[in-house]
Enzyme design. Sequence first.
Site, PDB file in Angstrom:
ATOM      1  N   LYS A 200     -32.222 -91.598   8.257  1.00 11.91           N
ATOM      2  CA  LYS A 200     -31.975 -90.586   9.290  1.00 11.91           C
ATOM      3  C   LYS A 200     -33.227 -89.744   9.514  1.00 11.91           C
ATOM      4  O   LYS A 200     -33.644 -88.988   8.644  1.00 11.91           O
ATOM      5  CB  LYS A 200     -30.834 -89.644   8.880  1.00 11.91           C
ATOM      6  N   GLY A 252     -37.842 -82.790   2.503  1.00 15.95           N
ATOM      7  CA  GLY A 252     -37.506 -81.675   3.375  1.00 15.95           C
ATOM      8  C   GLY A 252     -37.528 -80.369   2.609  1.00 15.95           C
ATOM      9  O   GLY A 252     -38.279 -80.224   1.640  1.00 15.95           O
ATOM     10  N   SER A 253     -36.677 -79.439   3.028  1.00 13.25           N
ATOM     11  CA  SER A 253     -36.727 -78.101   2.430  1.00 13.25           C
ATOM     12  C   SER A 253     -36.090 -78.089   1.038  1.00 13.25           C
ATOM     13  O   SER A 253     -35.206 -78.888   0.726  1.00 13.25           O
ATOM     14  CB  SER A 253     -36.014 -77.107   3.334  1.00 13.25           C
ATOM     15  N   THR A 254     -36.536 -77.165   0.228  1.00 14.39           N
ATOM     16  CA  THR A 254     -35.989 -77.007  -1.124  1.00 14.39           C
ATOM     17  C   THR A 254     -34.507 -76.636  -1.047  1.00 14.39           C
ATOM     18  O   THR A 254     -33.703 -77.106  -1.866  1.00 14.39           O
ATOM     19  CB  THR A 254     -36.802 -75.951  -1.896  1.00 14.39           C
ATOM     20  N   GLY A 257     -32.621 -79.733  -0.472  1.00 19.98           N
ATOM     21  CA  GLY A 257     -32.773 -80.517  -1.712  1.00 19.98           C
ATOM     22  C   GLY A 257     -31.756 -80.075  -2.761  1.00 19.98           C
ATOM     23  O   GLY A 257     -31.142 -80.902  -3.444  1.00 19.98           O
ATOM     24  N   GLU A 274     -38.394 -84.907  -2.433  1.00 23.18           N
ATOM     25  CA  GLU A 274     -39.743 -84.371  -2.227  1.00 23.18           C
ATOM     26  C   GLU A 274     -39.578 -83.121  -1.378  1.00 23.18           C
ATOM     27  O   GLU A 274     -39.203 -83.205  -0.206  1.00 23.18           O
ATOM     28  CB  GLU A 274     -40.618 -85.432  -1.553  1.00 23.18           C
ATOM     29  N   CYS A 308     -46.250 -80.350   3.524  1.00 18.21           N
ATOM     30  CA  CYS A 308     -45.652 -79.797   2.311  1.00 18.21           C
ATOM     31  C   CYS A 308     -46.726 -79.521   1.263  1.00 18.21           C
ATOM     32  O   CYS A 308     -46.567 -78.630   0.431  1.00 18.21           O
ATOM     33  CB  CYS A 308     -44.605 -80.740   1.771  1.00 18.21           C
ATOM     34  N   GLU A 405     -42.864 -70.679   0.904  1.00 13.30           N
ATOM     35  CA  GLU A 405     -43.463 -71.657   1.816  1.00 13.30           C
ATOM     36  C   GLU A 405     -43.301 -71.185   3.264  1.00 13.30           C
ATOM     37  O   GLU A 405     -42.196 -70.912   3.716  1.00 13.30           O
ATOM     38  CB  GLU A 405     -42.755 -73.012   1.638  1.00 13.30           C
TER      39      GLU A 405
HETATM   40  P1  NAI Z   1     -34.523 -79.392   6.448  1.00 14.71           P
HETATM   41  O1  NAI Z   1     -34.640 -79.582   4.978  1.00 14.71           O
HETATM   42  O2  NAI Z   1     -33.284 -78.727   6.977  1.00 14.71           O
HETATM   43  O3  NAI Z   1     -34.618 -80.803   7.197  1.00 14.71           O
HETATM   44  C1  NAI Z   1     -35.088 -81.998   6.619  1.00 14.71           C
HETATM   45  C2  NAI Z   1     -34.124 -83.141   6.907  1.00 14.71           C
HETATM   46  O4  NAI Z   1     -32.893 -82.904   6.223  1.00 14.71           O
HETATM   47  C3  NAI Z   1     -33.748 -83.308   8.378  1.00 14.71           C
HETATM   48  O5  NAI Z   1     -33.624 -84.690   8.658  1.00 14.71           O
HETATM   49  C4  NAI Z   1     -32.376 -82.637   8.458  1.00 14.71           C
HETATM   50  O6  NAI Z   1     -31.575 -83.099   9.513  1.00 14.71           O
HETATM   51  C5  NAI Z   1     -31.782 -82.997   7.125  1.00 14.71           C
HETATM   52  N1  NAI Z   1     -30.719 -82.110   6.641  1.00 14.71           N
HETATM   53  C6  NAI Z   1     -30.494 -80.810   6.958  1.00 14.71           C
HETATM   54  N2  NAI Z   1     -29.435 -80.339   6.287  1.00 14.71           N
HETATM   55  C7  NAI Z   1     -28.963 -81.356   5.530  1.00 14.71           C
HETATM   56  C8  NAI Z   1     -27.876 -81.493   4.601  1.00 14.71           C
HETATM   57  N3  NAI Z   1     -27.077 -80.477   4.306  1.00 14.71           N
HETATM   58  N4  NAI Z   1     -27.696 -82.681   3.985  1.00 14.71           N
HETATM   59  C9  NAI Z   1     -28.520 -83.716   4.253  1.00 14.71           C
HETATM   60  N5  NAI Z   1     -29.547 -83.655   5.118  1.00 14.71           N
HETATM   61  C10 NAI Z   1     -29.781 -82.495   5.755  1.00 14.71           C
HETATM   62  O7  NAI Z   1     -35.798 -78.630   6.941  1.00 14.71           O
HETATM   63  P2  NAI Z   1     -35.960 -77.668   8.220  1.00 14.71           P
HETATM   64  O8  NAI Z   1     -34.783 -76.735   8.329  1.00 14.71           O
HETATM   65  O9  NAI Z   1     -36.253 -78.509   9.380  1.00 14.71           O
HETATM   66  O10 NAI Z   1     -37.241 -76.821   7.798  1.00 14.71           O
HETATM   67  C11 NAI Z   1     -37.077 -75.645   7.029  1.00 14.71           C
HETATM   68  C12 NAI Z   1     -38.212 -75.459   6.053  1.00 14.71           C
HETATM   69  O11 NAI Z   1     -38.231 -76.554   5.157  1.00 14.71           O
HETATM   70  C13 NAI Z   1     -39.592 -75.443   6.658  1.00 14.71           C
HETATM   71  O12 NAI Z   1     -39.919 -74.180   7.124  1.00 14.71           O
HETATM   72  C14 NAI Z   1     -40.435 -75.869   5.497  1.00 14.71           C
HETATM   73  O13 NAI Z   1     -40.713 -74.767   4.685  1.00 14.71           O
HETATM   74  C15 NAI Z   1     -39.544 -76.825   4.739  1.00 14.71           C
HETATM   75  N6  NAI Z   1     -39.863 -78.241   5.035  1.00 14.71           N
HETATM   76  C16 NAI Z   1     -40.495 -78.971   4.093  1.00 14.71           C
HETATM   77  C17 NAI Z   1     -40.858 -80.270   4.356  1.00 14.71           C
HETATM   78  C18 NAI Z   1     -41.578 -81.099   3.369  1.00 14.71           C
HETATM   79  O14 NAI Z   1     -42.251 -82.049   3.764  1.00 14.71           O
HETATM   80  N7  NAI Z   1     -41.462 -80.847   2.096  1.00 14.71           N
HETATM   81  C19 NAI Z   1     -40.592 -80.890   5.658  1.00 14.71           C
HETATM   82  C20 NAI Z   1     -39.849 -80.064   6.572  1.00 14.71           C
HETATM   83  C21 NAI Z   1     -39.518 -78.783   6.254  1.00 14.71           C
END
Ligand code: NAI
Length: 495
Positions: A200, A252-254, A257, A274, A308, A405
């Site tokens: 996804k 994605g976000s902590t 995670g 990650e 990240c 972050e």
């Molecule tokens: P997010 O963690 O919400 O999104 C990442 C992925 O997880 C997306 O595909 C999203 O649809 C999915 N997702 C969201 N909620 C979920 C759930 N409950 N269960 C399973 N999957 C879910 O990140 P977001 O809100 O777009 O960004 C927020 C913050 O996260 C950013 O400001 C940044 O600090 C951090 N981030 C870190 C990343 C990294 O590479 N480590 C990448 C993107 C964001």
Amino acid sequence: MATTSKTKNNTLKLKFDTSWNYAPAPESKSIAAIKDKYDLFINGAFVKSSSKKHFKTINPANEEVLSEVADANATDVDKAVKAARTAYDKVWKKMSGKERGKYIYRIARMVQERAREFAVIETLDGGKPIRESRDFDVPTAANHFFYYAGWADKLEYAFPNRKAEPIGVAGQIIPWNFPLLMAAWKIAPALATGNTVVLKPAETTPLTALKLAEIIQEADLPPGVVNIITGAGATGAALVNHPGVDKIAFTGSTDVGKIIQRAIAGTNKKATLELGGKAANIIFEDAPLDQAVEGVINGIFFNQGHVCCAGSRLYVQESVYKTVLRKLKDRIETLIVGDPLDKNTDIGAINSKQQLETIHKYIKIGQQEGAEMHQSSCALPGKGFFCRPTLFTNVAQSSRIAQEEIFGPVLTIQTFRTEDEVIEKANNTPYGLSAGVWTDKGSKIFNMTTKMRAGVVWANTFNKFDPTSPFGGYKESGYGREGGLHGLSAYVNLI
Ligand code: NAI
Ligand code: MG
């Protein structure tokens, strides 16, 4: 353009004439074939979602709608997982590594052949500069497919004296900062080891994953081996909670995670996570300062700080602090913020309005906390989501801008005197994904790399990636490694 002039005490001063502009050099959009509407890629075909809902993905540089993509619900997730399970049991786990490898090589070559189209779509959908998507994201994605294709028939050498068996169906959830590259990081090792996949992409950047789905279809991969479903958090959660999924790979976000960790506790699901980072970039007085400054700029400002492992905290040894700060201020003044499709652009669009608001919130917090802010004076485009490169000095170690972050072009700068002091400061965050050290002394590099709690430590460079080298974090930056042999082992049970 730089000119020099004499100051009062007769030293030479560099001045940057910011009225001197590059002529626009936009990459052509015509190569990017984007459909008005996308369905879900399940069992080798594009199928309508049972939700019958679509959501829009926009170009964050001008807020124009690029396409509408299907919003997968729990029924769609179930269909995708079942397709992946059938493909796993009936075809993929039985296929020889050599045959699996052929398919992965085919995908690698097709990504390479259509590199320009992928780069343009990545830039349109996510806002990153075309220079990044063209020179980094797409070639590195192709390299990951090539690299893991090579392992598919050599697993007995990857894991000597052990039998490496696939885990089963992998549910893979990826973010918006490296959409195609993250898809490659996740799909390539899973396929090489005999797993099948439901992936996804993030809701703001689904288009290159859907392009990849078209390639996978053209490559004649057996139906169901890779399924790509679009949607937001609810779709991701349905995938995580589906009982037919054997492994979750998430970037994605902590916060998310942690939700995933709680959701799979007590199940047999394996996971690699990650998550975020707050990397320290450390400049010692004996470092080549111009290179170090360029490395710092590359580490936090190129790609809008949407990385990240971005070097978002700079530590400079006191004796060179003034020089480094002056060089940094001069350099950010020359950074070009604007149209991501322009080949001269250094800093493109922030990925979404929401992310821009988050960055603005942190910039305000920094000022309220008493830090001193310096931004470049560049003009920003009238439309779209943009942010000037921002420096903060006088930053307390405990301040939120130094601890949390931000995921934007915002750099905190602090000083240090000794190695021990900077090691303590660098390690003093909840994260531990990456770090950078700039020094002329090999011994210092070894001392720092062994004492810093970060998954990757770069020395005299930053943000360098290679498919052969593992990547992942300590502490709240997650667990498990992607890339290299480590990345293969995350997709096998060793017997
Ligand atoms: P997010 O963690 O919400 O999104 C990442 C992925 O997880 C997306 O595909 C999203 O649809 C999915 N997702 C969201 N909620 C979920 C759930 N409950 N269960 C399973 N999957 C879910 O990140 P977001 O809100 O777009 O960004 C927020 C913050 O996260 C950013 O400001 C940044 O600090 C951090 N981030 C870190 C990343 C990294 O590479 N480590 C990448 C993107 C964001
Ligand atoms: Mg978009």
